[in-house]
Design a protein around this motif. Structure first.
Motif, PDB file in Angstrom:
ATOM      1  N   LEU A  11      60.898 -45.356  19.593  1.00 12.33           N
ATOM      2  CA  LEU A  11      61.577 -44.136  20.023  1.00 12.33           C
ATOM      3  C   LEU A  11      60.833 -43.485  21.192  1.00 12.33           C
ATOM      4  CD1 LEU A  11      62.334 -42.481  16.547  1.00 12.33           C
ATOM      5  CD2 LEU A  11      63.606 -44.288  17.743  1.00 12.33           C
ATOM      6  N   THR A  26      67.303 -45.038  19.596  1.00 13.04           N
ATOM      7  CA  THR A  26      67.467 -43.764  18.911  1.00 13.04           C
ATOM      8  C   THR A  26      67.145 -44.014  17.436  1.00 13.04           C
ATOM      9  OG1 THR A  26      69.787 -44.184  18.357  1.00 13.04           O
ATOM     10  CG2 THR A  26      69.318 -43.108  20.482  1.00 13.04           C
ATOM     11  N   LEU A  27      67.034 -42.959  16.663  1.00 11.36           N
ATOM     12  CA  LEU A  27      66.787 -43.124  15.235  1.00 11.36           C
ATOM     13  C   LEU A  27      67.934 -43.887  14.582  1.00 11.36           C
ATOM     14  CD1 LEU A  27      65.104 -42.587  12.709  1.00 11.36           C
ATOM     15  CD2 LEU A  27      66.235 -40.354  12.517  1.00 11.36           C
ATOM     16  N   GLU A  28      69.161 -43.643  15.042  1.00 13.72           N
ATOM     17  CA  GLU A  28      70.301 -44.362  14.464  1.00 13.72           C
ATOM     18  C   GLU A  28      70.215 -45.858  14.768  1.00 13.72           C
ATOM     19  OE1 GLU A  28      73.389 -45.019  12.105  1.00 13.72           O
ATOM     20  OE2 GLU A  28      72.306 -43.132  12.325  1.00 13.72           O
ATOM     21  N   ASP A  71      60.010 -37.791  20.574  1.00 14.63           N
ATOM     22  CA  ASP A  71      60.901 -37.692  19.416  1.00 14.63           C
ATOM     23  C   ASP A  71      60.056 -37.694  18.137  1.00 14.63           C
ATOM     24  OD1 ASP A  71      62.913 -37.714  17.584  1.00 14.63           O
ATOM     25  OD2 ASP A  71      63.910 -39.524  18.317  1.00 14.63           O
ATOM     26  N   SER A 106      60.355 -35.787  15.294  1.00 15.81           N
ATOM     27  CA  SER A 106      61.117 -35.794  14.043  1.00 15.81           C
ATOM     28  C   SER A 106      61.714 -37.169  13.783  1.00 15.81           C
ATOM     29  CB  SER A 106      62.216 -34.727  14.078  1.00 15.81           C
ATOM     30  OG  SER A 106      63.142 -34.994  15.128  1.00 15.81           O
ATOM     31  N   GLY A 107      62.143 -37.844  14.853  1.00 17.34           N
ATOM     32  CA  GLY A 107      62.678 -39.192  14.699  1.00 17.34           C
ATOM     33  C   GLY A 107      61.633 -40.160  14.176  1.00 17.34           C
TER      34      GLY A 107
END
Length: 337
Positions: free
Chosen positions: A207, A184-186, A211, A213-214
């Motif tokens: 990702l 994930t982006l996190e 995704d 935007s990520g």
């Protein structure tokens, strides 16, 4: 023209684990196109996350065999267009047949495929050796058993970071990572600073392909080059990919053969994207085929013959990561009886 095929099940030297699962063997379909005394060979593998099985490819092949055999083969590009319309949903099978067409055509013209494509065997990148997800101890043992100038490590989560640390502690070789869409982006925010410190060469598909935007946010988090794999299936994806990634991983089965792969590589270069040539765990036939595009590549991940036990053909030769120019005509394959 006659069409035949053979199913193979190649064992991996080590269990091959990535974020999408683990396998110990690779199911593969080899196809052969014969004209007089000449034979052209191709290959495609079964990949679960692409919903491709050898059984399904054989069903399609049997249903279309007569039409393929009746085709008047003149040159590979026309043959690929014929296949693209005949079996439009079958990228992997089209790729195997397209590869066989190029092998056959090269033998007809008495030239290696890379020369038919107008390429010289110069400035070819070293291939990496792939390390599947494993414990730090297993990774250390595999690196010691297979010293190499470049490694590609499959990782999924933060739990795999210890294995990357162990690899870097043991070797000064280039290390690149393949995430297979698992972050994930996190995850990226947490892991990228440490990976920067570990001198990671590049990161492949961190990702999920959708995704967007990520990926836009991730680009601002690191200077490590990011390579698209699942996000780039063909030329139609290049516009979006060029805005989000630094390069693409080109695989024959993914884009449906040598014919579209050659076009895709040139189109990517025109957009200033780096090009990695990869494989779908093909054996000697499939990996030897894509190696003919090496003079156009920046990175190579063509190590199927190193991590699989494939005794059906001899072809590409790898020495300390360097792939020598294919010998002979066509793809440069020799069947092992």
């Amino acid at each position: 023209m006659q069409l035949s095929y053979k199913r193979n099940n190649f064992p991996f030297q080590y269990p091959f684990s990535l974020a999408k699962g683990t396998k110990t063997h690779q199911d593969s379909l080899q196809v052969c196109l014969s004209f007089a005394a000449l034979k052209g060979w191709g290959e495609a593998t079964a990949i679960t996350y692409h919903n491709v099985t050898v059984e399904d490819m054989i069903k399609v092949l049997e249903a279309r065999k007569m039409m393929i055999e009746r085709y008047t083969f003149i040159e590979p590009e026309r043959f690929w267009h014929f296949l693209h319309h005949l079996i439009p949903a079958e990228k992997f099978l089209t790729s195997a047949l397209d590869i066989a067409g190029w092998d056959l055509f090269g033998k007809m013209k008495r030239q290696p495929v890379y020369q038919l494509l107008g390429l010289n065997w110069e400035n070819v990148p070293l291939t990496d050796y792939t390390l599947g997800i494993a414990t730090p101890e297993a990774i250390t043992a595999r690196i010691k058993a297979h010293p190499f100038p470049v490694y590609k490590m499959k990782i999924g989560s933060a739990a795999d970071l210890e294995a990357v640390r162990a690899a870097r502690q043991l070797t000064d070789a280039r290390i690149r990572l393949d995430i297979n869409e698992a972050w994930t982006l996190e995850d990226a925010r947490i892991l990228l600073p440490e990976l920067e410190a570990l001198n990671i060469e590049l990161i492949e598909q961190p990702l999920h392909r959708e995704d967007i935007s990520g990926m836009q946010a991730l680009r601002a988090l690191t200077s490590i080059p990011i390579i698209a794999d699942e996000a780039c299936q063909g030329e139609k994806d290049l516009e979006q990919v060029a805005a989000l990634y630094d390069g693409i991983n080109v695989k024959l089965s993914k884009c449906s053969g040598l014919t579209p792969a050659f076009s895709l590589v040139k189109a990517a270069k025109a957009k200033q994207l780096k090009v990695m040539l990869g494989c779908m765990s093909e054996g000697v036939v499939g990996c030897t085929a894509i190696s003919h595009l090496l003079p156009l590549a920046d990175y190579a991940d063509i190590d199927g013959p190193l991590i699989l036990e494939d005794n059906t053909f001899s072809g590409m030769q790898i020495k300390e990561g360097y792939i020598t120019a294919p010998q002979g005509t066509g793809l440069g394959l020799q069947a092992i009886e």
